[in-house]
Design an enzyme around this catalytic site. Structure first.
Site, PDB file in Angstrom:
ATOM      1  N   HIS A 150      72.284  68.889   5.391  1.00  0.00           N
ATOM      2  CA  HIS A 150      71.418  69.513   6.393  1.00  0.00           C
ATOM      3  C   HIS A 150      70.537  68.526   7.163  1.00  0.00           C
ATOM      4  CE1 HIS A 150      73.257  73.163   5.537  1.00  0.00           C
ATOM      5  NE2 HIS A 150      72.970  73.066   4.257  1.00  0.00           N
ATOM      6  N   HIS A 163      78.335  69.515  10.086  1.00  0.00           N
ATOM      7  CA  HIS A 163      77.210  68.640   9.717  1.00  0.00           C
ATOM      8  C   HIS A 163      77.687  67.201   9.487  1.00  0.00           C
ATOM      9  CE1 HIS A 163      78.424  70.418   5.884  1.00  0.00           C
ATOM     10  NE2 HIS A 163      77.751  71.523   6.085  1.00  0.00           N
ATOM     11  N   HIS A 176      70.026  72.339   0.390  1.00  0.00           N
ATOM     12  CA  HIS A 176      69.261  73.022   1.423  1.00  0.00           C
ATOM     13  C   HIS A 176      67.774  73.086   1.112  1.00  0.00           C
ATOM     14  CE1 HIS A 176      67.805  76.529   3.735  1.00  0.00           C
ATOM     15  NE2 HIS A 176      68.583  76.025   4.666  1.00  0.00           N
ATOM     16  N   THR A 222      77.456  79.141   4.858  1.00  0.00           N
ATOM     17  CA  THR A 222      77.562  78.124   3.811  1.00  0.00           C
ATOM     18  C   THR A 222      78.683  78.555   2.873  1.00  0.00           C
ATOM     19  OG1 THR A 222      76.355  76.951   2.051  1.00  0.00           O
ATOM     20  CG2 THR A 222      75.771  79.253   2.387  1.00  0.00           C
ATOM     21  N   ASN A 280      72.269  66.785  -1.975  1.00  0.00           N
ATOM     22  CA  ASN A 280      73.198  67.083  -0.879  1.00  0.00           C
ATOM     23  C   ASN A 280      72.462  66.872   0.456  1.00  0.00           C
ATOM     24  OD1 ASN A 280      74.430  68.666   1.211  1.00  0.00           O
ATOM     25  ND2 ASN A 280      75.692  69.647  -0.330  1.00  0.00           N
ATOM     26  N   ARG A 293      70.973  68.147  18.294  1.00  0.00           N
ATOM     27  CA  ARG A 293      70.700  67.474  19.572  1.00  0.00           C
ATOM     28  C   ARG A 293      71.803  66.488  19.963  1.00  0.00           C
ATOM     29  NH1 ARG A 293      65.302  67.912  21.617  1.00  0.00           N
ATOM     30  NH2 ARG A 293      64.892  70.094  21.267  1.00  0.00           N
TER      31      ARG A 293
HETATM   32  N1  PXP Z   1      77.456  72.679  -4.585  1.00  0.00           N
HETATM   33  C1  PXP Z   1      78.430  73.087  -3.737  1.00  0.00           C
HETATM   34  C2  PXP Z   1      79.831  73.095  -4.248  1.00  0.00           C
HETATM   35  C3  PXP Z   1      78.129  73.446  -2.403  1.00  0.00           C
HETATM   36  O1  PXP Z   1      79.130  73.838  -1.583  1.00  0.00           O
HETATM   37  C4  PXP Z   1      76.807  73.350  -1.946  1.00  0.00           C
HETATM   38  C5  PXP Z   1      76.489  73.659  -0.517  1.00  0.00           C
HETATM   39  O2  PXP Z   1      77.071  72.718   0.299  1.00  0.00           O
HETATM   40  C6  PXP Z   1      75.829  72.910  -2.866  1.00  0.00           C
HETATM   41  C7  PXP Z   1      76.179  72.611  -4.171  1.00  0.00           C
HETATM   42  C8  PXP Z   1      74.399  72.790  -2.462  1.00  0.00           C
HETATM   43  O3  PXP Z   1      73.916  74.060  -2.166  1.00  0.00           O
HETATM   44  P1  PXP Z   1      72.482  74.199  -1.491  1.00  0.00           P
HETATM   45  O4  PXP Z   1      72.542  73.483  -0.187  1.00  0.00           O
HETATM   46  O5  PXP Z   1      72.321  75.684  -1.364  1.00  0.00           O
HETATM   47  O6  PXP Z   1      71.502  73.575  -2.445  1.00  0.00           O
END
Ligand code: PXP
Length: 250
Positions: free
Chosen positions: A13, A53, A215, A103, A10, A21
């Protein structure tokens, strides 16, 4: 048969830092391409109502440039439905969304919102979009997801990954939910809050076929670089899976 776990990285972030910025750097698409080259099986991104984001342009670029699937997380709203249908997406994960949350907090209440979700899903299925539902590890939610004929669920690992005194119980909930999903022919994914410390135990649940992690991987990349951060996660997942296969053979 116990299969390899897919890793979805993912990249939300990376966009959070860029947006701090208001410029172009760091580029989440560049991060996605590095993840792809480091062995990620898919890229996950959450298009939020407030676009805090990932942006619409990021999604378009990701769709143009990625060879691996894009798993777009979104809330079941009218706006998101139109985006999903217009963009010709292949995969979606439906998540609950509250404007003020930091989140995603908890899973979708599929049981309570079954009728509304059913109407939403019908339109996605018409376009052959694969849908997973992000839910808490709960039999009633899995039964409701099964009734809605989605192909997959994603179990919320947040409560297990957080430090709390109920961790053993939360782990047992994940284990039995994953088994229940598999016995009901639902693909079982998992994600939220996963770290190097928690990933091995989660990977031991052999009904889970995919982890989506953001994250921690992006945070750790500050210290290790993105490739190494992903590589270490992949290694922990693979080692844990290999160990189950060897245990089964013994
Ligand atoms: N799965 C889902 C459905 C999520 O909403 C998120 C956070 O966006 C994640 C996985 C990933 O979580 P993390 O960023 O805590 O690893």
């Amino acid at each position: 048969m116990i299969s390899k776990i897919k890793l979805g990285v993912n990249i939300d972030h990376v966009a959070t830092i860029r947006n701090a910025r208001g410029g172009m750097h760091p580029d989440p698409v560049k991060a996605a391409l590095i993840a792809q080259n480091t062995g990620a099986d898919n890229i996950t991104a959450h298009l939020r109502e407030d676009r805090r984001h990932i942006s619409d342009i990021d999604i378009k670029k990701l769709m143009q440039k990625l060879r691996i699937p894009l798993n777009l997380e979104m809330a079941p709203t009218k706006e998101m439905l139109n985006i999903a249908l217009n963009l010709n997406l292949k995969r979606i994960c439906l998540v609950p969304e509250k404007r003020k949350e930091i989140t995603t907090e908890g899973g979708l209440d599929v049981k309570k919102n079954k009728k509304k979700l059913g109407i939403f899903l019908k339109k996605l299925f018409k376009k052959n979009i694969q849908v997973s539902l992000f839910i808490n590890p709960n039999v009633n939610q899995i039964n409701a997801a099964k009734d809605l004929k989605v192909s997959a669920i994603e179990l919320n690992t947040g409560l297990f990954c957080e430090k709390n005194e109920n961790r053993t119980l939360e782990y047992e909930k994940l284990k039995s939910a994953a088994l229940f999903a598999k016995n009901n022919n639902l693909e079982c994914h998992a994600g939220h809050g996963i770290t190097y410390k928690t990933v091995s135990l989660i990977s031991k649940i052999h009904e889970i076929s995919e982890l989506n992690i953001g994250h921690f991987i992006i945070g750790e990349s500050i210290f290790l670089g993105l490739k190494e951060s992903i590589f270490r996660m992949r290694k922990l997942i693979n080692n844990s899976r290999k160990k189950i296969i060897l245990d089964k053979l013994a």
